[in-house]
Write an enzyme that holds these catalytic residues in place. Sequence first.
Site, PDB file in Angstrom:
ATOM      1  N   TYR A  59       0.842  -1.202   0.000  1.00  0.00           N
ATOM      2  CA  TYR A  59       0.000   0.000   0.000  1.00  0.00           C
ATOM      3  C   TYR A  59       0.878   1.253   0.000  1.00  0.00           C
ATOM      4  CZ  TYR A  59      -4.019  -2.980   1.141  1.00  0.00           C
ATOM      5  OH  TYR A  59      -5.001  -3.948   1.128  1.00  0.00           O
ATOM      6  N   LEU A 211     -21.379   3.363  -2.224  1.00  0.00           N
ATOM      7  CA  LEU A 211     -22.553   3.051  -1.402  1.00  0.00           C
ATOM      8  C   LEU A 211     -22.946   4.214  -0.499  1.00  0.00           C
ATOM      9  CD1 LEU A 211     -21.809  -0.721  -0.768  1.00  0.00           C
ATOM     10  CD2 LEU A 211     -23.650   0.252  -2.139  1.00  0.00           C
ATOM     11  N   GLY A 213     -23.357   7.100  -2.182  1.00  0.00           N
ATOM     12  CA  GLY A 213     -23.852   8.025  -3.195  1.00  0.00           C
ATOM     13  C   GLY A 213     -22.755   8.765  -3.936  1.00  0.00           C
TER      14      GLY A 213
HETATM   15  N1  LIG Z   1      -6.806  -7.569   0.575  1.00  0.00           N
HETATM   16  C1  LIG Z   1      -7.047  -6.925  -0.540  1.00  0.00           C
HETATM   17  O1  LIG Z   1      -6.776  -7.421  -1.648  1.00  0.00           O
HETATM   18  C2  LIG Z   1      -7.654  -5.547  -0.469  1.00  0.00           C
HETATM   19  C3  LIG Z   1      -8.124  -4.894  -1.633  1.00  0.00           C
HETATM   20  C4  LIG Z   1      -8.681  -3.611  -1.514  1.00  0.00           C
HETATM   21  C5  LIG Z   1      -8.767  -3.025  -0.252  1.00  0.00           C
HETATM   22  N2  LIG Z   1      -8.297  -3.692   0.853  1.00  0.00           N
HETATM   23  C6  LIG Z   1      -8.409  -3.099   2.202  1.00  0.00           C
HETATM   24  O2  LIG Z   1      -9.767  -2.767   2.414  1.00  0.00           O
HETATM   25  C7  LIG Z   1      -9.875  -1.396   2.804  1.00  0.00           C
HETATM   26  C8  LIG Z   1     -11.178  -0.822   2.301  1.00  0.00           C
HETATM   27  O3  LIG Z   1     -11.280  -0.846   0.885  1.00  0.00           O
HETATM   28  P1  LIG Z   1     -11.272   0.493   0.005  1.00  0.00           P
HETATM   29  O4  LIG Z   1     -10.655   1.560   0.840  1.00  0.00           O
HETATM   30  O5  LIG Z   1     -10.678   0.179  -1.301  1.00  0.00           O
HETATM   31  O6  LIG Z   1     -12.815   0.767  -0.256  1.00  0.00           O
HETATM   32  P2  LIG Z   1     -14.052   1.233   0.696  1.00  0.00           P
HETATM   33  O7  LIG Z   1     -13.746   1.008   2.104  1.00  0.00           O
HETATM   34  O8  LIG Z   1     -15.249   0.576   0.138  1.00  0.00           O
HETATM   35  O9  LIG Z   1     -14.173   2.800   0.372  1.00  0.00           O
HETATM   36  C9  LIG Z   1     -13.216   3.727   0.758  1.00  0.00           C
HETATM   37  C10 LIG Z   1     -13.659   5.081   0.225  1.00  0.00           C
HETATM   38  O10 LIG Z   1     -14.878   5.425   0.862  1.00  0.00           O
HETATM   39  C11 LIG Z   1     -14.719   6.699   1.476  1.00  0.00           C
HETATM   40  N3  LIG Z   1     -15.460   6.648   2.732  1.00  0.00           N
HETATM   41  C12 LIG Z   1     -15.172   5.942   3.852  1.00  0.00           C
HETATM   42  N4  LIG Z   1     -16.105   6.131   4.795  1.00  0.00           N
HETATM   43  C13 LIG Z   1     -16.995   7.003   4.256  1.00  0.00           C
HETATM   44  C14 LIG Z   1     -18.173   7.603   4.740  1.00  0.00           C
HETATM   45  N5  LIG Z   1     -18.638   7.349   5.969  1.00  0.00           N
HETATM   46  N6  LIG Z   1     -18.842   8.452   3.923  1.00  0.00           N
HETATM   47  C15 LIG Z   1     -18.388   8.724   2.680  1.00  0.00           C
HETATM   48  N7  LIG Z   1     -17.282   8.181   2.163  1.00  0.00           N
HETATM   49  C16 LIG Z   1     -16.585   7.321   2.945  1.00  0.00           C
HETATM   50  C17 LIG Z   1     -13.239   6.907   1.682  1.00  0.00           C
HETATM   51  O11 LIG Z   1     -12.944   8.295   1.639  1.00  0.00           O
HETATM   52  P3  LIG Z   1     -11.984   9.017   2.718  1.00  0.00           P
HETATM   53  O12 LIG Z   1     -10.602   8.455   2.509  1.00  0.00           O
HETATM   54  O13 LIG Z   1     -12.091  10.467   2.351  1.00  0.00           O
HETATM   55  O14 LIG Z   1     -12.508   8.706   4.086  1.00  0.00           O
HETATM   56  C18 LIG Z   1     -12.653   6.176   0.458  1.00  0.00           C
HETATM   57  O15 LIG Z   1     -12.677   7.024  -0.660  1.00  0.00           O
HETATM   58  C19 LIG Z   1      -8.614  -0.757   2.202  1.00  0.00           C
HETATM   59  O16 LIG Z   1      -8.278   0.462   2.854  1.00  0.00           O
HETATM   60  C20 LIG Z   1      -7.588  -1.840   2.402  1.00  0.00           C
HETATM   61  O17 LIG Z   1      -7.084  -1.790   3.732  1.00  0.00           O
HETATM   62  C21 LIG Z   1      -7.773  -4.938   0.768  1.00  0.00           C
END
Ligand SMILES: NC(=O)c1ccc[n+]([C@@H]2O[C@H](COP(=O)([O-])OP(=O)(O)OC[C@H]3O[C@@H](n4cnc5c(N)ncnc54)[C@H](OP(=O)(O)O)[C@@H]3O)[C@@H](O)[C@H]2O)c1
Length: 327
Positions: A59, A211, A213
């Site tokens: 990351y 999710l 919006g």
């Molecule tokens: N193992 C794997 O292969 C793998 C793959 C992908 C991800 N991951 C892990 O999973 C975690 C989560 O996945 P992701 O970050 O890709 O996607 P996610 O959690 O579905 O979405 C993150 C996004 O949503 C926003 N967000 C978070 N809380 C919010 C809220 N309450 N209201 C509005 N927007 C919100 C964040 O913005 P802000 O930053 O502005 O809060 C960011 O842009 C990653 O950080 C990583 O640690 C693992």
Amino acid sequence: MTQTNQQRVLGASGLEISPLGLGTNRWGVKRGQDVASIFQTFQTALDADLTFFDTAEVYTGGESERLLGECIGRDKRPVVVASKFAPLPNRLSPHALMDALDASLSRLNIETIDLYHVHWPYTLMRVDALMDMMALAVRIGKIRAVGVSNFSARQMRQAAARLARYDIPLASNEVHYSLLHRRPEVDGVLEACRELNIALIAYRPLEGGYLNGQEPVRSAAPASDRSTTAPASHARTGFLPMLRKKGPTRQEQKTILQARLNEIAQAHQKTASQVALNWLLQRDEHIIPIPGSTSPAHIADNLSALTWHLSQDEFEELDQASLSWKR
Ligand SMILES: NC(=O)c1ccc[n+]([C@@H]2O[C@H](COP(=O)([O-])OP(=O)(O)OC[C@H]3O[C@@H](n4cnc5c(N)ncnc54)[C@H](OP(=O)(O)O)[C@@H]3O)[C@@H](O)[C@H]2O)c1
């Protein structure tokens, strides 16, 4: 249905964690990102007893681990850290795992990583050999528990069987799971987690913000991390309306789901993100969503999901509205 606010256990590892974790794959993504705000996000999480943090060596080129280490060092309260070994194509010997682990420990500035995953299964290295190396890392105290990520049900069973030789349980499988990605319910992963008592760490639970919006953001994770992530363009419909099948298009179904999320959120005076997280939390006690955030306000919002529940009817309506993503 499972309570949203009850502590969860990382499978049979015995490690107790908060029901929600915090994903850090965008920490350090922007040049000159405000470190003070990252620290505030970390503290907001800990103040509300969110103690589980997910990172990986890949990351933001190691910056995510480094920033997390800095936060842990500054705050000093106990946390549970998950990181991941990347079985990159140039890593052909399982011994590479130990070198990578040492580098992660050094960036995190800690002596033991609580949960160490193999980030993905696509590698020429054998799963058994990787699990042997993980068992050694447990024995010498560099990690507490072993996990895998993006593994199929068959692959996780294989990893669990190998670890059992050392009396070590497979603690978790971290996979993509959200209302818009319900594959773990049908590909045997959730079932295997229940049967073998393995935590299902749900990544991308907000579908990159969609999710709530917003337009989805591209994951900062490597291509293999994104392999199961449906790009926004998939949502677009065909070119010729006359060739469209009967019934709502994917985009229309997404809009209907989004509208239902918003209605439920309004009825509870909460946000759509919280509704999406509660739908995961209430499905099964093995599921631990790890929404990614770089913002104190967003993490505070997500944590409020733990203070209320969806009714059985609301849960089932969302199940129905997202049925086409259960495949
Ligand atoms: N193992 C794997 O292969 C793998 C793959 C992908 C991800 N991951 C892990 O999973 C975690 C989560 O996945 P992701 O970050 O890709 O996607 P996610 O959690 O579905 O979405 C993150 C996004 O949503 C926003 N967000 C978070 N809380 C919010 C809220 N309450 N209201 C509005 N927007 C919100 C964040 O913005 P802000 O930053 O502005 O809060 C960011 O842009 C990653 O950080 C990583 O640690 C693992």
